[in-house]
Scaffold this active site. Structure first.
Site, PDB file in Angstrom:
ATOM      1  CB  CYS A 164      -0.921  -0.015   1.219  1.00  0.00           C
ATOM      2  SG  CYS A 164      -2.046   1.392   1.296  1.00  0.00           S
ATOM      3  CB  CYS A 165       1.557   4.039  -0.981  1.00  0.00           C
ATOM      4  SG  CYS A 165       0.067   4.342  -1.949  1.00  0.00           S
ATOM      5  N   GLY A 166       3.955   1.316  -0.340  1.00  0.00           N
ATOM      6  CA  GLY A 166       5.171   1.072   0.418  1.00  0.00           C
ATOM      7  C   GLY A 166       5.005   1.195   1.911  1.00  0.00           C
ATOM      8  CE  LYS A 167       1.876   6.318   3.262  1.00  0.00           C
ATOM      9  NZ  LYS A 167       0.786   7.277   3.538  1.00  0.00           N
TER      10      LYS A 167
END
Length: 273
Positions: free
Chosen positions: A106-109
């Site tokens: 998730c967007c790198g999160k």
């Protein structure tokens, strides 16, 4: 004596010089098995108080229900440790679905660490409520004053739903996640608005605890204990202000410091990071 605590337990205590027979108390550990539409769903190991709130909060946290009206009925057998929930809208419930890790990005999160049910129920908190550092200390003091069972046993966690000025409801349990589910159940059963609320908490700020706070919908989480790295990452991701080591006159702010003001009153300034 609270049902959470059993007293008059015979023990042998070493006092530094000799082993002596005496009495002590301990936290009660109790299994609660939850059935959904006649099928066994889960067993929670918990403290035997506020079991209806725990059941409702657990079902909401797992994404089985979203509001109290989703339940057609809830029958509690407190003595034997059973909860029988009937849903208004029947659904196929796979236990594997509720325990299977979702691998993704998730967007790198940090949301790649969610379980499927967490991804469905843990939403970003958009609350703009602010709280002063003095109010944080006041709430933690109030939580401690309500923690008689912990003071007796050292074996339970405490969690409280708060405004910025007072504790509204507090719950104790041997499981920190259970104490938060009891808050969630209380909020759903009493239709408590959450935009201006905070949670005061005795336990570690782990990823599980942050996820519970996000599911409840509270944007400020205050604890006397330490956070974990994943807990901090999730708090940042989910819009939660995570405050740890809130003791006496010091605290640490780990995420979203914009909700914290340095002093009470109109002259208080938001913390800048």
């Amino acid at each position: 004596m609270s049902r959470i605590v059993q007293n008059n337990l015979k023990i042998w205590k070493y006092d530094g010089q000799a082993v002596l027979e005496t009495e002590d108390c301990a936290a009660v550990e109790f299994p609660l098995t939850i059935y959904i539409d006649g099928e066994e769903f889960a067993t929670a190991v918990c403290s035997p108080t506020d079991l209806e709130q725990l059941t409702v909060g657990f079902l909401a946290s797992e994404g089985i229900i979203r509001q109290i009206d989703d339940l057609a009925s809830l029958i509690m057998d407190h003595d034997r440790g059973f909860a029988y929930a009937e849903l208004k809208r029947k659904q196929t419930i796979s236990k594997e679905f509720y325990s299977k890790r979702m691998i993704g990005s998730c967007c790198g999160k940090s949301r790649q660490f969610y379980f499927y049910n967490d991804a469905k129920t843990a939403k970003t908190v958009m609350s703009k409520q602010k709280i002063s550092v003095d109010q944080c200390f006041h709430l933690m003091k109030q939580l401690q004053m309500r923690s008689e069972d912990f003071q007796l046993t050292g074996g339970v966690h405490n969690a409280a739903l708060c405004t910025t000025g007072e504790v509204l409801a507090s719950f104790s349990d041997i499981g920190r996640h259970n104490a938060l589910d009891k808050i969630y159940g209380h909020c759903l059963m009493n239709q408590v608005p959450l935009q201006d609320k905070a949670i005061a908490f005795s336990g570690r700020i782990s990823s599980e605890v942050v996820l519970k706070a996000a599911k409840i919908g509270v944007g400020i989480l205050i604890s006397k204990s330490a956070p974990t790295t994943l807990g901090i990452s999730l708090a940042e991701d989910l819009g939660i202000t995570a405050i740890g080591f809130a003791r006496k006159t010091q605290l640490n702010i780990y995420s979203h410091p914009e909700r914290i003001i340095e002093a009470s009153g109109p002259k208080g300034d938001a913390v800048k990071m």
